[in-house]
Design a protein around this motif. Structure first.
Motif, PDB file in Angstrom:
ATOM      1  N   LYS A   1      11.783 -24.183  37.444  1.00 44.89           N
ATOM      2  CA  LYS A   1      11.610 -25.544  36.792  1.00 44.89           C
ATOM      3  C   LYS A   1      12.567 -25.738  35.696  1.00 44.89           C
ATOM      4  N   SER A   2      12.972 -24.633  35.028  1.00 41.89           N
ATOM      5  CA  SER A   2      14.154 -24.691  34.002  1.00 41.89           C
ATOM      6  C   SER A   2      15.377 -25.252  34.469  1.00 41.89           C
ATOM      7  N   TYR A   3      15.493 -25.172  35.782  1.00 43.14           N
ATOM      8  CA  TYR A   3      16.805 -25.685  36.218  1.00 43.14           C
ATOM      9  C   TYR A   3      16.856 -27.142  36.226  1.00 43.14           C
ATOM     10  N   TYR A   4      15.767 -27.710  36.445  1.00 46.43           N
ATOM     11  CA  TYR A   4      15.811 -29.353  36.375  1.00 46.43           C
ATOM     12  C   TYR A   4      15.621 -29.886  35.091  1.00 46.43           C
ATOM     13  N   TRP A   5      14.829 -28.858  34.340  1.00 48.70           N
ATOM     14  CA  TRP A   5      14.809 -29.209  32.686  1.00 48.70           C
ATOM     15  C   TRP A   5      16.281 -29.239  32.222  1.00 48.70           C
TER      16      TRP A   5
ATOM     17  N   ILE B   1      11.904 -22.404  29.139  1.00 47.24           N
ATOM     18  CA  ILE B   1      12.128 -23.881  28.578  1.00 47.24           C
ATOM     19  C   ILE B   1      11.948 -23.776  26.964  1.00 47.24           C
ATOM     20  N   ALA B   2      10.741 -23.170  26.783  1.00 51.59           N
ATOM     21  CA  ALA B   2      10.326 -23.061  25.334  1.00 51.59           C
ATOM     22  C   ALA B   2      11.681 -22.415  24.392  1.00 51.59           C
ATOM     23  N   TYR B   3      12.110 -21.306  24.978  1.00 45.47           N
ATOM     24  CA  TYR B   3      13.178 -20.515  24.214  1.00 45.47           C
ATOM     25  C   TYR B   3      14.214 -21.350  23.937  1.00 45.47           C
ATOM     26  N   TYR B   4      14.724 -22.153  25.089  1.00 49.95           N
ATOM     27  CA  TYR B   4      15.989 -23.022  24.823  1.00 49.95           C
ATOM     28  C   TYR B   4      15.695 -24.179  24.080  1.00 49.95           C
TER      29      TYR B   4
END
Length: 140
Positions: A118-122, A54-57
């Motif tokens: 988690k990143s999927y939902y983010w 998430i931080a990367y994206y």
């Protein structure tokens, strides 16, 4: 610069610099077709907390937005790499790229069951907001 477990440097500002340089050179709209990071994700109780992804994206999408808003770069689109985990070019599953975890190990064992990370939902929230809501404030 920060790097992942395989030594790949993480440089979101470099993406903005590259976008600006390409646009100034060719004066053509750009489309980012592969942007992502391989991480050694761990499935725990049916969940994958991939805050590093998430931080990367967040960093990369913010810099794409800055290239558009402040540098005048015309960006037609942005695609993350990749929607689901896949066998790495190094023939390993340990390096995972996707927003969906595939239950498979390097030796080929595993149920192949899919688990949204988690990143999927983010990222779903990011898409719904047309890239304007990058906050990591989702309940998972």
């Amino acid at each position: 610069m920060k790097a992942n477990a395989w030594g790949w440097q993480i440089d979101p500002v470099g993406l903005r610099v590259a976008l600006k340089a390409l646009y100034e050179r060719y004066h053509k709209p750009l489309f980012i077709v592969e942007n992502g990071i391989g991480i050694d994700d761990r499935l725990e109780n049916g969940k994958v907390y991939d805050d590093e992804r998430i931080a990367y994206y967040q960093g990369h999408i913010r810099n794409v937005t800055d290239a558009i808003d402040y540098d005048g770069v015309e960006v037609l689109g942005y695609l993350a790499w990749s929607p689901i985990d896949f066998l790495s070019s190094h023939k390993e599953m340990r390096k995972r790229y996707g927003f969906v975890y595939i239950d498979r190990n390097d030796d080929g064992t595993g149920s192949l069951e899919r688990f949204p990370k988690k990143s999927y939902y983010w990222y779903k929230k990011v898409i719904a907001s047309d890239g304007t809501d990058l906050e990591d404030d989702i309940e998972y």
